[in-house]
Design a protein around this motif. Sequence first.
Motif, mmCIF file in Angstrom:
data_model
loop_
_atom_site.group_PDB
_atom_site.id
_atom_site.type_symbol
_atom_site.label_atom_id
_atom_site.label_comp_id
_atom_site.label_asym_id
_atom_site.label_seq_id
_atom_site.Cartn_x
_atom_site.Cartn_y
_atom_site.Cartn_z
ATOM 1 N N VAL A 288 0.838 -1.194 0.000
ATOM 2 C CA VAL A 288 0.000 0.000 0.000
ATOM 3 C C VAL A 288 0.876 1.249 0.000
ATOM 4 O O VAL A 288 1.789 1.385 0.828
ATOM 5 C CB VAL A 288 -0.918 0.045 1.237
ATOM 6 N N ASP A 289 0.582 2.149 -0.922
ATOM 7 C CA ASP A 289 1.122 3.505 -0.880
ATOM 8 C C ASP A 289 0.095 4.357 -0.136
ATOM 9 O O ASP A 289 -0.990 4.611 -0.663
ATOM 10 C CB ASP A 289 1.332 4.029 -2.302
ATOM 11 N N PRO A 290 0.407 4.805 1.082
ATOM 12 C CA PRO A 290 -0.577 5.576 1.843
ATOM 13 C C PRO A 290 -0.674 7.029 1.415
ATOM 14 O O PRO A 290 -1.530 7.764 1.902
ATOM 15 C CB PRO A 290 -0.062 5.465 3.280
ATOM 16 N N GLY A 291 0.210 7.442 0.516
ATOM 17 C CA GLY A 291 0.252 8.841 0.114
ATOM 18 C C GLY A 291 1.181 9.648 1.010
ATOM 19 O O GLY A 291 1.716 9.153 2.003
ATOM 20 N N TRP A 292 1.367 10.897 0.624
ATOM 21 C CA TRP A 292 2.196 11.814 1.412
ATOM 22 C C TRP A 292 1.270 12.527 2.394
ATOM 23 O O TRP A 292 0.554 13.452 2.048
ATOM 24 C CB TRP A 292 2.898 12.808 0.481
ATOM 25 N N VAL A 293 1.263 12.011 3.617
ATOM 26 C CA VAL A 293 0.292 12.474 4.601
ATOM 27 C C VAL A 293 0.994 13.227 5.737
ATOM 28 O O VAL A 293 2.158 12.965 6.039
ATOM 29 C CB VAL A 293 -0.534 11.297 5.156
ATOM 30 N N ARG B 221 -6.715 10.937 6.652
ATOM 31 C CA ARG B 221 -7.663 9.841 6.859
ATOM 32 C C ARG B 221 -7.520 8.788 5.763
ATOM 33 O O ARG B 221 -7.524 7.580 6.044
ATOM 34 C CB ARG B 221 -9.099 10.380 6.884
ATOM 35 N N ALA B 222 -7.377 9.225 4.540
ATOM 36 C CA ALA B 222 -7.228 8.272 3.440
ATOM 37 C C ALA B 222 -5.935 7.474 3.564
ATOM 38 O O ALA B 222 -5.799 6.405 2.957
ATOM 39 C CB ALA B 222 -7.262 9.009 2.100
ATOM 40 N N GLY B 223 -4.989 7.992 4.350
ATOM 41 C CA GLY B 223 -3.706 7.321 4.495
ATOM 42 C C GLY B 223 -3.785 5.971 5.169
ATOM 43 O O GLY B 223 -2.890 5.137 4.989
ATOM 44 N N HIS B 224 -4.825 5.725 5.973
ATOM 45 C CA HIS B 224 -4.921 4.424 6.644
ATOM 46 C C HIS B 224 -6.130 3.594 6.217
ATOM 47 O O HIS B 224 -6.211 2.420 6.542
ATOM 48 C CB HIS B 224 -4.961 4.607 8.166
ATOM 49 N N GLU B 225 -7.056 4.178 5.504
ATOM 50 C CA GLU B 225 -8.291 3.459 5.178
ATOM 51 C C GLU B 225 -8.049 2.226 4.303
ATOM 52 O O GLU B 225 -8.728 1.209 4.458
ATOM 53 C CB GLU B 225 -9.275 4.401 4.495
#
Length: 237
Positions: A161-166, A180-184
Amino acid sequence: MALVLVTGAAAGLGLATAQALTSGGHDVVAHARHPSRLAEGDLLGRIRGAICGNLAEPDEVIALAEQADEYGRFDAVIHNAGVLRGPDVLAVNTLAPYVLTARMRQPHRLIYLSSSMHRSGATDLRGLTAARASYEDSKLYVTALSAAVANRWPEVGSHAVDPGWVPTRMGGPGATDDLRAGHETQVWLATGEDIEPHTGGYWYHRRVQEAHPATQDPAFQAELIARLEARTGVSLG
């Protein structure tokens, strides 16, 4: 209700992941370097249990695998813990997930935290024998590990998973992705139904993305596993 292990659960995405899982009624075993870190995150009263140890120390990683197995077979293990820079990048981001994967009882699902930066990693694998590895290299390796596990253990759902740059402590306040999208995606992959593909996915915000081509190369995967086995003394089996 799923039994889920989350590494690096004391802060950032790991804490958010553990909190979301407990709020969803799942049993969480949280990992941190020290029990006091979990108390800071207000998790201790909500989780099934905790395992503690330093992922940068090989002997402690082996002990963590033994601690984890005392809880039985996990429905999912989320290899969340990571560091961005310094001498422990390879140990925490790549070697520890590999050793835990090899030494723990095989779970139903495995989720490995990657990064879009893995696409800049070097494919010569010299980072596995160097004194230090770059963050990009470590994430290339763990993404390829996820794909290799998917091929070797087809009955297990193995995903990266790439969680993004959060905007976590690691990502910094200037990060532009949704926290929030970083862990969903991790929570969904650990507990959701009808995941497609069942295994071998590289995900960003619940959508499959194209990973670095090397991660899908059987020869690269085989060389990576061989070097990980040589470096750690632990066989994937």
